[in-house]
Design a protein around this motif. Structure first.
Motif: not given
Length: 434
Positions: A44-49, A257-276
């Protein structure tokens, strides 16, 4: 001359823009939840990156011409300069396609060299998704062109509804087709959705274009002038993309290979509605703002900007309330691996709110010739975000990067709004004295 570009805001169109933005958000959010639950943490981190990297490259690939189109096409239609408009469209699409191919070569060589020096694993998902860069860049240009032609709803239906719908259906169909859900298969599905969207956009752009444009002979003598004027828009867009997407790449560097990038991606995906919402309303209101500035209609400009501000402010108030009350439950939808992302979500939501509320300000300043000012402030904010992300990210993980994003973003757009307001007051005062 009878102006051919309509500057009358339409309440139905405004509501449709919000509705399509909500649909896009829901579909992409569903897709990201599906991928987060079916992919391993590193996948999931690879996909987000991969998504963040190609988003950054697509901003470069368009060379700012898609943002410049919002201004220039509206003016050419207003002035009925069809040969110049046709020349601009043909030149822009050819330049974007060729520059995308060049960026592909640079990415392949640069990424391989960087990973070899770092002795890191090769992220094949990035390279595969980058192969669709010419398609993505042309779509980003055509969405602006179709919007200025006056069929905003159809344009955004393709971009905000058709594209994510096809992507979601394709990734959901993978298990039924006995195919494994991986980062590579996910980006292949996304790339396929972009290709289908481009085909429909090309058809729509031709059908929606004015008849006089299709009959005109192209005049491309202003190529250097177009590129020169689009350059500040490119730099400001690139800096904004760095602000929103750079944190994911930095966290992947700090925590491979840790969850940090994925965790931040989840947060930014959630707030993406405002930017949209901000992006959609800008596509609707900015071409009208350009024409009103051309006509020097002060009352209409104030009414237009005031209506936009009220719409977005009401939405942001509701969204932030939802994040404050149910933010943790929303994060838990992605699975236990990313449940620690509430703080990153809450902090980044405030930065996104300010950037959306005042997102018209940099465009106004650039339309009025204050390019250096906007580019300088955005560059300063982006560099500050990158430096703070490495410092705070190394110490606080995804929460630290969220702080590194929110603080520069808040300061940047508050400053741009104040500068735009001051410039507009001076402009109106000067016109009244004439």
């Amino acid at each position: 001359m009878n102006p051919k570009f309509s500057v009358q805001p339409n309440n139905f169109s405004s509501m449709m823009l919000f509705g399509l933005s909500f649909c896009n958000y829901a579909l992409m959010y569903w897709a990201n939840i599906f991928l987060a639950r079916h992919l391993a943490i590193d996948a999931f981190g690879d996909y987000s990156v991969a998504i963040s990297t190609v988003t950054l490259l697509s901003t470069l690939a368009t060379m700012g011409l898609e943002k410049y189109a919002l201004r220039l096409i509206a003016l050419y239609i207003e002035r009925e300069n069809w040969p110049r408009l046709r020349g601009f469209l043909l030149f822009s699409m050819r330049a974007i396609f060729l520059f995308s191919i060049l960026l592909l070569g640079i990415l392949g060589l640069g990424l391989e060299t960087f990973l070899a020096l770092q002795e890191a694993d090769f992220h094949i998902a990035i390279v595969i998704y980058a192969g669709f860069l010419p398609v993505i860049a042309l779509c980003l240009f055509l969405i602006e062109v179709i919007t200025v032609y006056g069929v905003q709803i159809l344009a955004l239906a393709l971009y905000r509804f058709f594209l994510p719908s096809v992507f979601l259906l394709l990734i959901i169909a993978l298990p039924y087709a006995q195919l494994k859900v991986t980062a590579v298969s996910a980006v292949l599905c996304f790339g396929t959705a972009w290709c289908l969207t481009l085909i429909l956009m090309l058809i729509t752009a031709r059908a929606a274009s004015p008849r006089e444009l299709r009959q005109a002979k192209a005049n491309s003598k202003g190529r250097r002038w177009w590129l020169k004027n689009s350059l500040p828009l490119l730099i400001s867009s690139l800096m904004m993309t760095l602000l929103t997407s750079g944190g994911i790449i930095i966290l992947e560097i700090l925590y491979p290979s840790q969850a940090e990038a994925g965790t931040y991606a989840v947060a930014m995906n959630t707030v993406a509605l405002i930017s949209l919402i901000g992006t959609s309303t800008n596509r609707y209101y900015l071409p009208m703002l350009v024409v009103l500035l051309e006509r020097r209609d002060q009352d209409a400009i104030k009414a237009l900007l005031g209506k936009r501000m009220r719409l977005i402010a009401c939405f942001i108030a509701v969204f932030l309330s939802i994040i404050g009350i149910w933010g943790q439950e929303i994060i838990d939808l992605f699975g236990a691996n990313y449940s620690q992302g509430y703080q990153a979500l809450f902090i980044s939501a405030f930065g996104a709110a300010f950037s959306t509320l005042f997102s018209d300000s940099p465009y106004y300043l650039q339309f009025m010739g204050r390019n250096r000012l906007v580019v300088s402030l955005m560059s300063l904010a982006a560099l500050s975000m990158i430096a703070l992300s490495f410092i705070l990210g190394a110490r606080y993980g995804s929460t630290g990067v969220a702080m590194a994003y929110a603080v520069p973003t808040l300061l940047l757009f508050s400053s741009l709004k104040w500068l735009a307001y001051r410039h507009m007051c001076v402009l109106f005062a000067a016109q009244k004295s004439l």
